[in-house]
Design an enzyme around this catalytic site. Structure first.
Site, PDB file in Angstrom:
ATOM      1  N   HIS A  44      -5.778  -6.217   0.388  1.00 47.16           N
ATOM      2  CA  HIS A  44      -6.149  -4.996  -0.756  1.00 47.16           C
ATOM      3  C   HIS A  44      -7.402  -4.215   0.364  1.00 47.16           C
ATOM      4  O   HIS A  44      -7.345  -4.238   1.276  1.00 47.16           O
ATOM      5  CB  HIS A  44      -7.275  -5.977  -1.481  1.00 47.16           C
ATOM      6  CG  HIS A  44      -7.386  -5.169  -3.258  1.00 47.16           C
ATOM      7  ND1 HIS A  44      -8.671  -4.472  -3.076  1.00 47.16           N
ATOM      8  CD2 HIS A  44      -6.938  -5.127  -3.654  1.00 47.16           C
ATOM      9  CE1 HIS A  44      -8.473  -3.451  -3.971  1.00 47.16           C
ATOM     10  NE2 HIS A  44      -7.257  -3.713  -4.762  1.00 47.16           N
ATOM     11  N   GLU A  66      -2.470  -8.970  -7.699  1.00 49.91           N
ATOM     12  CA  GLU A  66      -0.511  -8.823  -8.199  1.00 49.91           C
ATOM     13  C   GLU A  66       0.022 -10.644  -8.064  1.00 49.91           C
ATOM     14  O   GLU A  66       1.147 -10.718  -8.652  1.00 49.91           O
ATOM     15  CB  GLU A  66       0.371  -7.819  -7.097  1.00 49.91           C
ATOM     16  CG  GLU A  66      -0.879  -6.047  -7.628  1.00 49.91           C
ATOM     17  CD  GLU A  66       0.600  -5.685  -8.421  1.00 49.91           C
ATOM     18  OE1 GLU A  66       0.353  -6.427  -9.452  1.00 49.91           O
ATOM     19  OE2 GLU A  66      -0.006  -4.269  -8.804  1.00 49.91           O
TER      20      GLU A  66
HETATM   21  N1  COA Z   1       1.026  -8.232   4.578  1.00 50.96           N
HETATM   22  C1  COA Z   1       1.354  -7.695   5.791  1.00 50.96           C
HETATM   23  N2  COA Z   1       0.623  -7.238   7.147  1.00 50.96           N
HETATM   24  C2  COA Z   1      -0.240  -6.582   5.710  1.00 50.96           C
HETATM   25  C3  COA Z   1      -0.646  -6.647   4.256  1.00 50.96           C
HETATM   26  C4  COA Z   1       0.291  -7.148   4.086  1.00 50.96           C
HETATM   27  N3  COA Z   1       0.185  -7.726   2.451  1.00 50.96           N
HETATM   28  N4  COA Z   1      -1.413  -5.862   4.005  1.00 50.96           N
HETATM   29  C5  COA Z   1      -2.186  -5.697   5.113  1.00 50.96           C
HETATM   30  N5  COA Z   1      -1.366  -5.639   6.420  1.00 50.96           N
HETATM   31  C6  COA Z   1      -1.621  -5.345   7.635  1.00 50.96           C
HETATM   32  C7  COA Z   1      -0.756  -3.851   7.576  1.00 50.96           C
HETATM   33  O1  COA Z   1       0.258  -3.924   8.421  1.00 50.96           O
HETATM   34  C8  COA Z   1      -1.913  -3.360   9.162  1.00 50.96           C
HETATM   35  O2  COA Z   1      -1.972  -3.929  10.162  1.00 50.96           O
HETATM   36  P1  COA Z   1      -1.784  -3.064  11.398  1.00 50.96           P
HETATM   37  O3  COA Z   1      -3.347  -2.642  11.446  1.00 50.96           O
HETATM   38  O4  COA Z   1      -1.870  -3.400  12.279  1.00 50.96           O
HETATM   39  O5  COA Z   1      -0.786  -1.796  10.829  1.00 50.96           O
HETATM   40  C9  COA Z   1      -3.389  -3.903   8.703  1.00 50.96           C
HETATM   41  O6  COA Z   1      -3.301  -5.630   8.086  1.00 50.96           O
HETATM   42  C10 COA Z   1      -4.216  -2.674   7.815  1.00 50.96           C
HETATM   43  O7  COA Z   1      -3.413  -2.906   6.369  1.00 50.96           O
HETATM   44  P2  COA Z   1      -3.839  -1.441   5.745  1.00 50.96           P
HETATM   45  O8  COA Z   1      -2.366  -0.844   5.663  1.00 50.96           O
HETATM   46  O9  COA Z   1      -4.901  -0.471   6.974  1.00 50.96           O
HETATM   47  O10 COA Z   1      -4.113  -1.485   4.523  1.00 50.96           O
HETATM   48  P3  COA Z   1      -4.671  -1.026   3.388  1.00 50.96           P
HETATM   49  O11 COA Z   1      -6.077  -0.859   3.355  1.00 50.96           O
HETATM   50  O12 COA Z   1      -3.647   0.386   3.668  1.00 50.96           O
HETATM   51  O13 COA Z   1      -3.477  -1.715   2.435  1.00 50.96           O
HETATM   52  C11 COA Z   1      -2.742  -3.308   0.670  1.00 50.96           C
HETATM   53  C12 COA Z   1      -4.292  -2.029   1.669  1.00 50.96           C
HETATM   54  C13 COA Z   1      -2.955  -3.258  -0.571  1.00 50.96           C
HETATM   55  C14 COA Z   1      -2.236  -1.315   0.097  1.00 50.96           C
HETATM   56  C15 COA Z   1      -1.622  -3.541   1.954  1.00 50.96           C
HETATM   57  O14 COA Z   1      -3.119  -5.203   1.912  1.00 50.96           O
HETATM   58  C16 COA Z   1      -0.534  -4.204   0.615  1.00 50.96           C
HETATM   59  O15 COA Z   1       0.099  -3.256   1.309  1.00 50.96           O
HETATM   60  N6  COA Z   1       0.029  -4.879   0.055  1.00 50.96           N
HETATM   61  C17 COA Z   1       0.499  -5.875  -0.011  1.00 50.96           C
HETATM   62  C18 COA Z   1       1.128  -4.337  -1.734  1.00 50.96           C
HETATM   63  C19 COA Z   1       0.790  -5.017  -2.532  1.00 50.96           C
HETATM   64  O16 COA Z   1       0.486  -6.163  -2.823  1.00 50.96           O
HETATM   65  N7  COA Z   1      -0.047  -4.390  -3.128  1.00 50.96           N
HETATM   66  C20 COA Z   1      -0.950  -5.088  -4.843  1.00 50.96           C
HETATM   67  C21 COA Z   1      -2.354  -4.677  -4.141  1.00 50.96           C
HETATM   68  S1  COA Z   1      -3.721  -4.868  -5.263  1.00 50.96           S
END
Ligand code: COA
Length: 358
Positions: free
Chosen positions: A243, A302
């Site tokens: 998140h 989710e």
């Molecule tokens: N699975 C695997 N790796 C994940 C991850 C996940 N669900 N969520 C984050 N990461 C990793 C990213 O790849 C990134 O790795 P890196 O630093 O090696 O590139 C690191 O964790 C940080 O992620 P980041 O993209 O900066 O986090 P964010 O704050 O932009 O993303 C979400 C938040 C929710 C978009 C992200 O956690 C995600 O894509 N989750 C899956 C989709 C989901 O469940 N969405 C519903 C949200 S309520």
């Protein structure tokens, strides 16, 4: 202000003062309209949360009336509701509403969202829409219209708790989209249409369907670690995990998990899905901890949305539209709050393109 660097994800940038909800990502606390989500979900109906968020009275009656009026519009919205994707259908149908202006738009778009989401799901299965019952609770009526089920007394309250739990959540992407549109002086229907588009994306509201796909693919608890490891090796994200704000488990995950347990107890049938989901969550959490020791990646809303919405009888294609049925309450409240500030949201960009040749 000097343009030294772009804040590409706007993390930590405060764009509004709000009385609507507060997300404390460090402690895992969510306050909606002055109450903890754990106290609201399961004990207060969706209508009451709408009333708190909108500062309105008589919301149950107005929502019932809106559902009835929106149902009468369905023949005109056939084209939009024929879309294969539920969020495309909602976006197209909501966009065709006429804004009423001011506080009337809250019940209007919220009532219509439930009717459209339900009618779309029925149409996808080649079935006629089910007419609303204006005197029924909003969650129960949505569930009845969406599933065609005659008896929703057991499941309706579980869905009600879900709608309450997702009704608002700080400055999330779709809420921000709605506020940007509202800040231009545009109307609530336009703002909600933009928000539906933002919610569609898998990084926001599109994850619960894929969570169920994941549980289907894993099948058994002992297969979780290897399946998840292969996904991560392939560079894919685990849906329902991680998140932007929470550094602990999303409090809504626990709220929804509790609702599934409650349903199991009432129905006296333990759900194999819940057992599997818990095992997958544990495996995902430990693998993500190994790969990202500095970034807590725990279950988000989710993850258990998928299990709860399946338990109440909705298909995975209905999950994101059902999220919109709940979140529209917050969208409208933010539209009104933004409008009261009278301030256009207009950030800046840093130009890194070529300069004109002299
Ligand atoms: N699975 C695997 N790796 C994940 C991850 C996940 N669900 N969520 C984050 N990461 C990793 C990213 O790849 C990134 O790795 P890196 O630093 O090696 O590139 C690191 O964790 C940080 O992620 P980041 O993209 O900066 O986090 P964010 O704050 O932009 O993303 C979400 C938040 C929710 C978009 C992200 O956690 C995600 O894509 N989750 C899956 C989709 C989901 O469940 N969405 C519903 C949200 S309520």
């Amino acid at each position: 202000m000097e343009k030294t660097r772009a804040h590409s994800g706007l993390e930590g940038i405060v764009v509004a003062d709000t009385t609507l909800s507060e997300v404390d990502g460090e402690r895992g606390r969510l306050i909606i309209a002055g109450e903890d989500v754990e106290r609201l979900a399961g004990s207060v109906r969706f209508e009451e949360v709408c009333a708190k968020l909108w500062g309105q009275a008589d919301v149950a009656r107005r929502l019932g009336q809106a559902r009835q009026e929106a149902f009468a519009l369905l023949p005109k919205l056939r084209g939009a509701l024929e879309a294969t994707d539920g969020m495309d259908a909602l976006r197209g149908a909501v966009a065709q509403l006429t804004a009423r202006g001011g506080p009337d738009d809250g019940p209007w778009v919220t009532g219509a969202m439930a009717v459209f989401a339900a009618a779309w799901a029925r149409r996808l299965r080649g079935l006629d829409p089910v007419a609303p019952r204006p005197d029924a609770g909003h969650a129960e009526d949505y569930l009845r219209m969406a599933t065609g089920s005659g008896d929703v007394t057991l499941l309706g309250p579980r869905l009600d708790a879900y709608l309450v739990a997702v009704s608002d959540h700080g400055m999330n992407a779709s809420t921000f989209a709605a506020r940007v549109v509202a800040s231009t002086g545009s109307d609530a229907v336009s703002a909600v249409t933009a928000a539906v588009g933002a919610l569609k994306g898998p990084l926001h509201g599109g994850a619960p369907g894929p969570v169920l796909d994941m549980l289907d693919a894993i099948q058994a608890a002992d297969a979780a670690a290897s399946w998840l490891g292969a996904e991560l090796d392939a560079g894919r994200r685990i849906m329902g995990m991680g998140h932007r704000i929470y550094r602990v488990r999303d409090p809504r995950a626990a709220v929804l998990e509790k609702q599934i347990e409650l349903y199991e107890r009432q129905a006296a049938s333990p759900s194999p899905r819940l057992q599997l989901a818990r095992a997958v969550e544990r495996a995902a959490e430990s693998l993500l901890k190994q790969r990202h020791p500095d970034r807590a990646l725990r279950a988000n809303v989710e993850f258990y949305t998928a299990v709860l919405l399946e338990a109440v009888g909705l298909s995975r294609t209905q999950f994101s539209p059902t999220f919109a049925v709940g979140r529209v309450a917050g969208w409208f409240a933010h539209v009104e709050e933004q409008r009261r500030t009278g301030r256009l949201i207009r950030p800046a960009s840093r130009y890194i393109g070529p300069l004109p040749v002299k």
